[in-house]
Design an enzyme around this catalytic site. Sequence first.
Site, PDB file in Angstrom:
ATOM      1  N   SER A 119     -74.694  34.104 -26.536  1.00 24.31           N
ATOM      2  CA  SER A 119     -73.613  34.541 -25.654  1.00 24.31           C
ATOM      3  C   SER A 119     -72.418  33.604 -25.743  1.00 24.31           C
ATOM      4  O   SER A 119     -72.569  32.388 -25.963  1.00 24.31           O
ATOM      5  CB  SER A 119     -74.119  34.578 -24.207  1.00 24.31           C
ATOM      6  OG  SER A 119     -73.062  34.740 -23.290  1.00 24.31           O
ATOM      7  N   TYR A 143     -77.261  30.522 -16.810  1.00 25.18           N
ATOM      8  CA  TYR A 143     -77.442  31.520 -17.863  1.00 25.18           C
ATOM      9  C   TYR A 143     -76.921  30.986 -19.192  1.00 25.18           C
ATOM     10  O   TYR A 143     -77.629  30.992 -20.216  1.00 25.18           O
ATOM     11  CB  TYR A 143     -76.724  32.821 -17.511  1.00 25.18           C
ATOM     12  CG  TYR A 143     -76.580  33.742 -18.692  1.00 25.18           C
ATOM     13  CD1 TYR A 143     -77.692  34.343 -19.266  1.00 25.18           C
ATOM     14  CD2 TYR A 143     -75.331  33.978 -19.273  1.00 25.18           C
ATOM     15  CE1 TYR A 143     -77.572  35.161 -20.377  1.00 25.18           C
ATOM     16  CE2 TYR A 143     -75.197  34.802 -20.374  1.00 25.18           C
ATOM     17  CZ  TYR A 143     -76.321  35.393 -20.928  1.00 25.18           C
ATOM     18  OH  TYR A 143     -76.195  36.192 -22.032  1.00 25.18           O
ATOM     19  N   LYS A 147     -79.022  29.848 -22.789  1.00 27.13           N
ATOM     20  CA  LYS A 147     -78.737  30.362 -24.128  1.00 27.13           C
ATOM     21  C   LYS A 147     -78.487  29.221 -25.112  1.00 27.13           C
ATOM     22  O   LYS A 147     -78.948  29.259 -26.260  1.00 27.13           O
ATOM     23  CB  LYS A 147     -77.527  31.305 -24.087  1.00 27.13           C
ATOM     24  CG  LYS A 147     -77.822  32.661 -23.482  1.00 27.13           C
ATOM     25  CD  LYS A 147     -78.819  33.443 -24.334  1.00 27.13           C
ATOM     26  CE  LYS A 147     -79.049  34.842 -23.832  1.00 27.13           C
ATOM     27  NZ  LYS A 147     -80.007  35.596 -24.656  1.00 27.13           N
TER      28      LYS A 147
END
Length: 326
Positions: A119, A143, A147
């Site tokens: 991402s 988040y 990643k």
Amino acid sequence: MTSTWLITGGAGYIGAHVVHALTRAGRRTVVVDDLSTGSAARLPAGVPLETCSVLDTVALADVMTGYDVTGVIHLAAKKAVGESVDRPLYYYDQNVRGTASLLEAMRATEVRRLVFSSSAAVYGVPPAGPVTEFTPTAPINPYGTTKLVCEWLIRDAAAAQGLSWLSLRYFNVCGAGSPALGDPGVANLLQLTLRALTAGQRPKVFGADHPTPDGTCIRDYLHVADLADAHVAAVEALLGAGGLAEYYNVGTGLGASVLDVLDTAREVTGLHQPYEFTARRPIDPPEVVADPARIAAELGWKAQHDLSAMVESAWAAWEAPVAATA
């Protein structure tokens, strides 16, 4: 002999598009999904679905062996930024431990090709200008951090296991390849806007005082069908050369502001609710736009859809009765 690719999270919004694109390209696939957010109805006819969690290393290894898997596309993950702030331990468990479990299954079965769903969140608040793969990574939420940790984990495991891998750093994914494959979530700007417009409510704009031309945030929006094609290009690259270990930004290279998205949505839907401006959020970088030159040069991939096509396809899926269940 045709290779078989394992797609984790393949019954989800992005995953199903990837499976359809690989099927059209003549690649065999098998899907692993726990169906917590996915649906079997999204998959093409004849694609096998194994219902299990990526945390189950033994089950993953059994699938890899049973289907003679050549490579893996790892999409299964939790991805809501706000939820990751509220539940960081859950995100580390699902995303990082899930990736470790997958890598262990690949080690046990000697599967040595991996495409990782990453991402643009790994960049956090990047410096002004297009974001390249060499822009410093400094995620600002759990988040994005998970990643980035997964990328580190893959890099280190690859060195030990002899893996060939590519990490695709997605920018802002939206749209639908068909009405049946629409995004079932209402978390990104476009989906939130469509919900507000159809409910007769005013779409919210968080901040009109950013250092951008119209004062609203600018993002690189990417059609999910283009993203799926990027995975096909990644698979072809991994099948064509060994020893790959690369990061690629997947975006259009074009920025659209919040007002650009809202104006396009009002034009496409014919629903002209006024905006509701509210205070900016500290978690929102003013501008994040990809430099996709590397993936174009090395994998031959380039986005084909513009913002209008993204909104039109998302609206067609929103209106379709099957979109809520497919």
